[in-house]
Design a protein around this motif. Sequence first.
Motif, mmCIF file in Angstrom:
data_model
loop_
_atom_site.group_PDB
_atom_site.id
_atom_site.type_symbol
_atom_site.label_atom_id
_atom_site.label_comp_id
_atom_site.label_asym_id
_atom_site.label_seq_id
_atom_site.Cartn_x
_atom_site.Cartn_y
_atom_site.Cartn_z
ATOM 1 N N MET A 61 -40.324 -6.975 6.070
ATOM 2 C CA MET A 61 -40.563 -7.883 7.193
ATOM 3 C C MET A 61 -41.577 -7.289 8.172
ATOM 4 O O MET A 61 -41.546 -6.082 8.434
ATOM 5 C CB MET A 61 -39.238 -8.162 7.923
ATOM 6 N N PRO A 62 -42.480 -8.114 8.703
ATOM 7 C CA PRO A 62 -43.501 -7.593 9.624
ATOM 8 C C PRO A 62 -42.914 -7.108 10.949
ATOM 9 O O PRO A 62 -43.518 -6.289 11.639
ATOM 10 C CB PRO A 62 -44.433 -8.792 9.847
ATOM 11 N N GLU A 63 -41.759 -7.622 11.334
ATOM 12 C CA GLU A 63 -41.096 -7.186 12.560
ATOM 13 C C GLU A 63 -39.613 -7.502 12.445
ATOM 14 O O GLU A 63 -39.171 -8.236 11.564
ATOM 15 C CB GLU A 63 -41.680 -7.907 13.778
ATOM 16 N N HIS A 64 -38.853 -6.890 13.315
ATOM 17 C CA HIS A 64 -37.406 -7.133 13.362
ATOM 18 C C HIS A 64 -37.011 -7.472 14.792
ATOM 19 O O HIS A 64 -37.633 -6.986 15.735
ATOM 20 C CB HIS A 64 -36.627 -5.888 12.915
ATOM 21 N N ASN A 65 -35.998 -8.301 14.913
ATOM 22 C CA ASN A 65 -35.427 -8.533 16.232
ATOM 23 C C ASN A 65 -33.926 -8.279 16.173
ATOM 24 O O ASN A 65 -33.404 -7.799 15.149
ATOM 25 C CB ASN A 65 -35.750 -9.954 16.729
ATOM 26 N N THR A 66 -33.228 -8.592 17.242
ATOM 27 C CA THR A 66 -31.796 -8.330 17.287
ATOM 28 C C THR A 66 -31.072 -9.054 16.158
ATOM 29 O O THR A 66 -30.146 -8.506 15.551
ATOM 30 C CB THR A 66 -31.215 -8.772 18.650
ATOM 31 N N ALA A 67 -31.506 -10.285 15.864
ATOM 32 C CA ALA A 67 -30.856 -11.054 14.795
ATOM 33 C C ALA A 67 -31.045 -10.381 13.438
ATOM 34 O O ALA A 67 -30.099 -10.299 12.640
ATOM 35 C CB ALA A 67 -31.415 -12.475 14.760
ATOM 36 N N SER A 68 -32.258 -9.871 13.160
ATOM 37 C CA SER A 68 -32.531 -9.187 11.880
ATOM 38 C C SER A 68 -31.606 -7.987 11.718
ATOM 39 O O SER A 68 -30.987 -7.787 10.660
ATOM 40 C CB SER A 68 -33.980 -8.701 11.809
ATOM 41 N N LEU A 69 -31.530 -7.186 12.772
ATOM 42 C CA LEU A 69 -30.711 -5.973 12.718
ATOM 43 C C LEU A 69 -29.229 -6.319 12.599
ATOM 44 O O LEU A 69 -28.472 -5.630 11.898
ATOM 45 C CB LEU A 69 -30.971 -5.121 13.966
ATOM 46 N N THR A 70 -28.807 -7.403 13.243
ATOM 47 C CA THR A 70 -27.404 -7.808 13.156
ATOM 48 C C THR A 70 -27.064 -8.284 11.751
ATOM 49 O O THR A 70 -25.976 -7.991 11.225
ATOM 50 C CB THR A 70 -27.100 -8.918 14.184
ATOM 51 N N ILE A 71 -27.989 -9.010 11.113
ATOM 52 C CA ILE A 71 -27.779 -9.444 9.721
ATOM 53 C C ILE A 71 -27.647 -8.219 8.818
ATOM 54 O O ILE A 71 -26.770 -8.155 7.940
ATOM 55 C CB ILE A 71 -28.941 -10.343 9.246
ATOM 56 N N MET A 72 -28.520 -7.232 9.037
ATOM 57 C CA MET A 72 -28.491 -6.029 8.206
ATOM 58 C C MET A 72 -27.200 -5.250 8.434
ATOM 59 O O MET A 72 -26.585 -4.747 7.488
ATOM 60 C CB MET A 72 -29.714 -5.159 8.558
ATOM 61 N N LEU A 73 -26.787 -5.151 9.676
ATOM 62 C CA LEU A 73 -25.521 -4.490 10.025
ATOM 63 C C LEU A 73 -24.355 -5.161 9.281
ATOM 64 O O LEU A 73 -23.523 -4.489 8.652
ATOM 65 C CB LEU A 73 -25.311 -4.572 11.541
ATOM 66 N N THR A 74 -24.324 -6.488 9.341
ATOM 67 C CA THR A 74 -23.239 -7.246 8.695
ATOM 68 C C THR A 74 -23.279 -7.071 7.179
ATOM 69 O O THR A 74 -22.230 -6.984 6.525
ATOM 70 C CB THR A 74 -23.353 -8.742 9.061
ATOM 71 N N ALA A 75 -24.486 -7.031 6.616
ATOM 72 C CA ALA A 75 -24.636 -6.858 5.164
ATOM 73 C C ALA A 75 -24.086 -5.504 4.721
ATOM 74 O O ALA A 75 -23.359 -5.409 3.722
ATOM 75 C CB ALA A 75 -26.105 -6.993 4.774
ATOM 76 N N TYR A 76 -24.438 -4.453 5.451
ATOM 77 C CA TYR A 76 -23.905 -3.129 5.131
ATOM 78 C C TYR A 76 -22.379 -3.121 5.222
ATOM 79 O O TYR A 76 -21.683 -2.592 4.350
ATOM 80 C CB TYR A 76 -24.479 -2.081 6.090
ATOM 81 N N ALA A 77 -21.864 -3.710 6.288
ATOM 82 C CA ALA A 77 -20.413 -3.717 6.492
ATOM 83 C C ALA A 77 -19.703 -4.472 5.374
ATOM 84 O O ALA A 77 -18.682 -4.026 4.852
ATOM 85 C CB ALA A 77 -20.076 -4.330 7.850
ATOM 86 N N ALA A 78 -20.266 -5.629 4.985
ATOM 87 C CA ALA A 78 -19.652 -6.450 3.933
ATOM 88 C C ALA A 78 -19.649 -5.719 2.594
ATOM 89 O O ALA A 78 -18.773 -5.951 1.755
ATOM 90 C CB ALA A 78 -20.394 -7.769 3.806
ATOM 91 N N ASP A 79 -20.628 -4.824 2.403
ATOM 92 C CA ASP A 79 -20.715 -4.079 1.143
ATOM 93 C C ASP A 79 -19.944 -2.760 1.200
ATOM 94 O O ASP A 79 -20.027 -1.947 0.282
ATOM 95 C CB ASP A 79 -22.186 -3.811 0.817
ATOM 96 N N GLY A 80 -19.227 -2.551 2.298
ATOM 97 C CA GLY A 80 -18.408 -1.343 2.414
ATOM 98 C C GLY A 80 -19.134 -0.128 2.941
ATOM 99 O O GLY A 80 -18.568 0.975 2.969
#
Length: 623
Positions: free
Chosen positions: A316-335
């Motif tokens: 992605m060319p840039e990230h915002n709070t929503a991008s980082l929150t999605i990534m945080l949730t993805a990591y958490a969901a995968d353990g």
Amino acid sequence: MSVEREELAALLRTCGIARDLGQARRHHARILSSSSHRSDRFLLNLAVQMYGRCGDLQSAKEVFNSIAQPNAFSWNIMISACAQNGRAEDAMLAFQKNPHKNQVSWNALITAFAENSNLHAAREIFERIPELRSVLSWNIMISAYARCGQFFQAKDLFDRMEIRDTVSWNIMIQAYSNFGDLSGAEQLFRSMPDRDTGSWNSILTAYAISGHLEKAKQTFDRTPERDLITWNTMIAAFLRYNDMDNAITMFQRMPRLDLVTWNAMVQAFTRNGHLESAKRIFNTMLERDIVSWNLILQLYSQTLKISKTRQWFDSMPEHNTASLTIMLTAYAADGHLRQARNVFDCMPDRRLVTWNAMMAAYVNSKDQASLLDLFLEMPQRDIASWNVALQGFAQARHLEHAFGIFHEMPEWDIVSWTALLGAYALAAMVEEARAVFDQMPEHDTISWSAMVGAYASSGMIAHAKRLHDLMLDRSLASWNAMLAAYAQTGALLESRRFFDSMPELDEISWNSMLAAFVYAGNGGCALEFLQELAVNAVSANGKTFATVLCVCDHIGLLKRGRREFSRMLFDYAIHPNIEHFGSMADILGRSGMLSDAKELVYTMPYQPDIVSWGSLFGTCKIL
């Protein structure tokens, strides 16, 4: 104004509207490099506004602090920047220091608290406005109430207004619509002294939300002057009810497309899990914004492995709070809780949704200590924050903490009541659960299902069945709760009859029926039932394999157990959890392979718990 100054002003405004942080920093650097512009209050005000819109509040503050003599515009822009970034307390501090308070300042401060759903504070500020309140002040407050579902408070303020503009009427039409009162919305629309395109869009939205697609189409056709919102609302109406054909036709008819339209189409495909179609639309877009990228990131996180999600994130060319929150949730969901926490710790600006996502990660990993620490550390909370904490302690059966949080909450919604009910249900305190159920101001299918489940898990089948029969709108969850009740009692015949009578089935239904065979001690039929899952194209999940391994354990099927344990990882990409490892260790131990069982317990990627050690020591006694 010089040509260069005009050009810079236009660029700053454009960056703010586009929320392009990379370009914003480049244009700001250009201002700083010019001796004639670096102290230009007009340009610096625009830079504060730009950074606020781009979500970089820290840079906005730094620019504001560099202004030698902030004027009324400077202070109001700074207050608005805090409001836009969910920092109501910072907005209050800026407001208190502001020597040039005016109606704009008061409205910006009301907005700061209203946008954070702190309606009590917003209303207090509204009531404190020292001079005659503007129509905008009233509209901000009414809109806040309407957005938060407090219809009667919104209506009370609307009725008190001496002067209303078209926006006031449009807000109330939307409030009636969100409240589910379509006839009220229609009556208000007919009563309007004047209408604009926004009015037509409001009643169009009301029809769309209430499912009256035909009336929505008629209103669309009658709208005297359509704007992009009109077209996008009609497309959204079709998409809301999965009418993709009409949505695509409307999309193709549009005289011009904007990012909202393109993103709506991408979102439609992502919501239905159609990754390739969503990517195809994405690749067709002439321009994309952070929302476009985030929609694909969200779909990746829900459908693909974490490694693929991370690759897209890195591209992605840039990230915002929503991008980082999605990534945080993805990591958490995968353990991957540690990686989730690393993302959280590295975020320059955390919003409430981010804090709530991190708390939810701790809930899912059953880390109540970290959950409590994070909850106490939060700079501010909304009802979702309280509910996440309440659900975490309820699921962990920490009744004292759950009960304490419930009674500390500033307000309750149906999620709060249902979480408390669930806490009592998990603790097998059925009478207390029923008392909570009876006290609830309203019930939905989730609360009904939770109460059915409470009776069911306590073996009170007759009570569960009676309540299930009373439900006017039975959800799949309520059917599953009733099926689980029959299964847990070992009533195999009743379980099968009920299973066959269910109007629809999901993975939970199939797993519950599979478990019914296990509870009834009929392991052979349980393994035969696995074939039914395959024939009906039901995808096995972690719970399925936990049940299958349990069957292999009880029957003593070493080869089958090993095969299923291996299939889970290599055929279904399901990472075994501690329950799977414990069952496999038990199978090995009971088959006389004690050293293999011991090695499995010591090498599994989890800290052995009492169940794991119990399995190992239990097999030692048998041998």
